[in-house]
Enzyme design. Sequence first.
Site, short mmCIF file in Angstrom:
data_model
loop_
_atom_site.label_atom_id
_atom_site.label_comp_id
_atom_site.label_asym_id
_atom_site.label_seq_id
_atom_site.Cartn_x
_atom_site.Cartn_y
_atom_site.Cartn_z
N HIS A 18 0.89 -1.19 -0.07
CA HIS A 18 -0.08 0.05 0.22
C HIS A 18 0.84 1.24 0.01
O HIS A 18 0.76 2.16 -0.81
CB HIS A 18 -0.94 -0.12 1.23
N LYS A 42 -16.38 -7.13 4.71
CA LYS A 42 -15.38 -7.71 5.67
C LYS A 42 -15.40 -7.50 7.06
O LYS A 42 -15.88 -6.54 7.40
CB LYS A 42 -14.05 -6.92 4.95
N ARG A 95 -2.49 -6.31 -7.94
CA ARG A 95 -1.32 -7.53 -7.74
C ARG A 95 -1.44 -8.52 -8.73
O ARG A 95 -0.71 -9.26 -9.23
CB ARG A 95 -1.56 -7.97 -6.21
N SER A 132 -3.27 -7.39 3.08
CA SER A 132 -3.58 -7.14 4.28
C SER A 132 -4.14 -8.54 5.24
O SER A 132 -3.89 -8.78 6.12
CB SER A 132 -4.72 -6.00 4.52
#
Length: 163
Positions: A18, A42, A95, A132
Amino acid sequence: MQRIAVVPGSFDPVTLGHLDVIERAAGLYDELHVVVVHNPDKSALLPIAQRVSLIERAITDAGIPGHIVVASWSMGLLVDYCTDVGASVLVKGVRSQLDIAYETPMAIVNRHLAGVETVFLLPDPANAHVSSSLVRQVSALGGDVTPYVPAAVSEYLQAAMTP
């Protein structure tokens, strides 16, 4: 005319990946907003205020130059935040092909709803595998996350996990 961009994310917690995206985006725009977005799908490890604080500290510790604002957003659409601050661009780190497939429909809708473009930045290969959720899992199982997160996050997680 000022070029204002937004880097959104859950940042739960902020990682070196990040931070890499934030630093590169800060060099591309006159003003950068790093926005912690509440994702109701989440289950968060860190409260939003803590995430904002850790991002601010990580940016300061890394010496990232530029006009950077760290904020949170939990009401309404992200493009509403963009409109409120005059941002015409969202910057997203991707990614893998999976990230691109997930982000593309949102990018199209954001452009349609508010004329906000999305710019995808590829990760530094050293951070391409870091997420994360991986950091949360390694930390929860007592592993060392220092290679993957800023020092402020590592210190916070170590303190939080120490009984």
